[in-house]
Design an enzyme around this catalytic site. Sequence first.
Site, PDB file in Angstrom:
ATOM      1  N   ASP A   1     -44.262 -40.970  25.752  1.00  0.00           N
ATOM      2  CA  ASP A   1     -45.780 -41.150  26.553  1.00  0.00           C
ATOM      3  C   ASP A   1     -46.278 -40.435  26.598  1.00  0.00           C
ATOM      4  O   ASP A   1     -45.784 -38.869  26.099  1.00  0.00           O
ATOM      5  CB  ASP A   1     -45.445 -41.311  28.214  1.00  0.00           C
ATOM      6  CG  ASP A   1     -46.450 -42.482  28.952  1.00  0.00           C
ATOM      7  OD1 ASP A   1     -47.391 -42.923  28.033  1.00  0.00           O
ATOM      8  OD2 ASP A   1     -46.087 -43.177  29.809  1.00  0.00           O
TER       9      ASP A   1
HETATM   10  C1  BGC Z   1     -49.988 -44.591  29.750  1.00  0.00           C
HETATM   11  C2  BGC Z   1     -49.070 -45.138  29.006  1.00  0.00           C
HETATM   12  C3  BGC Z   1     -49.880 -45.252  27.956  1.00  0.00           C
HETATM   13  C4  BGC Z   1     -50.560 -44.080  27.803  1.00  0.00           C
HETATM   14  C5  BGC Z   1     -51.317 -43.696  26.498  1.00  0.00           C
HETATM   15  C6  BGC Z   1     -50.313 -42.459  29.346  1.00  0.00           C
HETATM   16  O1  BGC Z   1     -50.412 -42.352  30.937  1.00  0.00           O
HETATM   17  O2  BGC Z   1     -48.054 -44.210  31.234  1.00  0.00           O
HETATM   18  O3  BGC Z   1     -48.580 -46.586  29.168  1.00  0.00           O
HETATM   19  O4  BGC Z   1     -49.242 -46.334  27.080  1.00  0.00           O
HETATM   20  O5  BGC Z   1     -50.727 -43.547  28.820  1.00  0.00           O
HETATM   21  O6  BGC Z   1     -52.744 -44.754  26.974  1.00  0.00           O
END
Ligand code: BGC
Length: 759
Positions: free
Chosen positions: A289
């Site tokens: 993530d």
């Molecule tokens: C979130 C994810 C997301 C990623 C990319 C993160 O802050 O937890 O769910 O896919 O950002 O935008």
Amino acid sequence: MKTRNILFALTLAITALTACTGKSDEERFVDNLMSKMTIDEKLGQLNLPVTGDIVTGQAQSSNIAEQIRQGKVGGLFNLKGAAAIREVQRIAVEESRLGIPLLFGMDVIHGYETVFPIPLAVACTWDTQAAETMARVSAVEASADGICWTFSPMADVCQDARWGRISEGFGEDPCLSAAMAAAMVRGYQHPECSAGQQLENPATIMACLKHFACYGAPEGGMEYYNVELSRYRMFNDYFPPYRAAVEAGVGSVMASFNTLEGIPSTCNNWLLTELLREQWGFNGMVVADYTAVQELRDHGIAHDKHEAAVMAIKAGMDMDMVSEAFLLLKDKDMQQYVNQACRRILTAKYRLGLFDDPYRYCDTLRCKTDLYTAEHRQTARSVAQKSLVLLKNENNLLPLSKNTRIALIGPLADTRPNMSGTWSVAATPWRYKTLREGLQDAATDKNNVLYAKGCNLTYDPELEARATMFGREMRDTRTDKAMRDEALAIARKADVIVAAMGESSEYSGECTSRTNLDMPDAQHDLLVELRKLGKPIVLLNFSGRPVVLNWENENLPTILQVWFAGSETADAVADVLYGDCSPSGKLAVAFPRSVGQLPMSYRRFRTSRPMDEGRDEFSKFQSSYIDCRNTPLYPFGYGLSYTTFEYSPVTLSANRLNIDQQVKATLTVTNTGDCDADETVQLYIRAMVSNPVRPVKELRDWQRIHLGKGESRQVEFIIDKHMLGFYNADGVYETQPGEYRIMTGPDSQHLQYTSISVE
Ligand code: BGC
């Protein structure tokens, strides 16, 4: 050109090798490509920076362009537009040494430009076909606009409405969530014509199951917090949706931010390798993530970025989102891990067809014809209709006649950007109707819909600013009194008050944990004043999570939970409000009576001092609260309709089940009211004696049926050993002999039962 030639030569070489190695085309292709790559180029494939800032026509001069030329980028995400993506892809393909195409990802969570309801609302349809269709339409639109990879579905079971990301998942139940997650994977990855040939069709995109694992159970409902669960509960309550998505063939998985058993998922070898790959057979790629790899330092488990990268890649992480930590992995002893991760990423690109045609997802024609089409909007509207949940409807106040003079009041009544809901990155909100416009279009005379905002979201401007981030500003600068007076004056002129209130879009979603789930202060006070007018009030409750509606339930005749129903919210709400269709949503998560009950689930474990059946008020020395009832205000599975349904008793084809046999459970459901409508018939089970202890009930199956006015239908469920079983703490599924209760009904609290014994 250079790239095309290299790729062509590679393809020829591979074809020549085909016969003797016994490897697949895919493996040979990747072997060959990797044999030409330097360590830096391999590390580059593992690197996933974010790009919000590349404007079409400026890709060459963007700060990422040089990195791409040097082969230091494997993919980019959240860049919107086929033309901009094409330009960036061209740099990778024509100006880097090996010309390896980039992956372009995006958080396409509940639609692209056509936005569907938030996933929690889609789960309330209990219609897996609706979820699959949402993903299918999302894939068609996203792939037409340059995207080949979405960070969806989010399959995090959540029993705690304090956590703001409950909006992005499918609610509290593992069985319903599993069905929804698998349906979305199918929708994104499978071409309609030949299921199984995933990703062959250029109108499909690679899905990414997230957030692995148990991200939806943070302590205290606090974002990014630690998760503490026994493996027994992980396997039964939290893992089934992840596993279902893996079984549906999901191409990628995102690790979660949280720690589990003291280890952050980002470097959790048990999760990413032993469970996901070795036990479940996942063979796609795993992505971290956002900045999660470097955050291993912040967790206090790694001393520095390099160590963080080593820990993550060794645990089974393949791609590093934003941290640029994997670029540091040049050590010799890391090469086996780098090779493995690089292979998985190149394989994903191969499966997406990017080596055949790196521009296959940036068809400049499709992006003009396939986005926000009338057909997609109609589909989104019908899913939105099904996702609304009627919580209360005293004296059949709803549906309203189209001649009714309505006072539409509240901060959600006339806002465009708040209709789509959180995580709608590609939305084009200026094209979406406000609720006011939707009701005015549907009413026989638009002057029948009067409007006043009435109040801000809350009295607290700082809280309002946090709850309306990302361009969703809505604060009114008039005084509270001026706004309220205007609303009361408007309300006096109307027959019915329709209050559009609750949360704004960004009041839920990532990093929006709440400790108080009541209606925000200013809106509550306005409702109190409106009620004094003595007119009927319909509350349209907007929220991305279950909220506490005790006062509203006691004092208002009608409550329709509208969530955030996407780009077509306004028309869908009008359709239901005016009775063009009956509400049919059923809660995928319970609404508590108090924050103090959280986390809560109807799947609670049996205790040594259970409450007597049917009782849920305080009882000394039994599991109960001294100041609150045990049950939620609105239970899991609950939702009213404009009609009524009658359930016959259930009959079983046999009362005994030999462990390898099946038994049929049959009941008849009759539409006893005045309109055609859908009903979701639910089936729960309970093991009467088991070791280990199991929940008091568990959803195992359901059927959403359509019944015309007066129509009866026989509903059948097949009961087999799988339906009655559970996972032990090692993740092994077993079914124990003994007595089971088979319960059926319209929600998790109103069930009739019969018994079956398993030998
Ligand atoms: C979130 C994810 C997301 C990623 C990319 C993160 O802050 O937890 O769910 O896919 O950002 O935008």
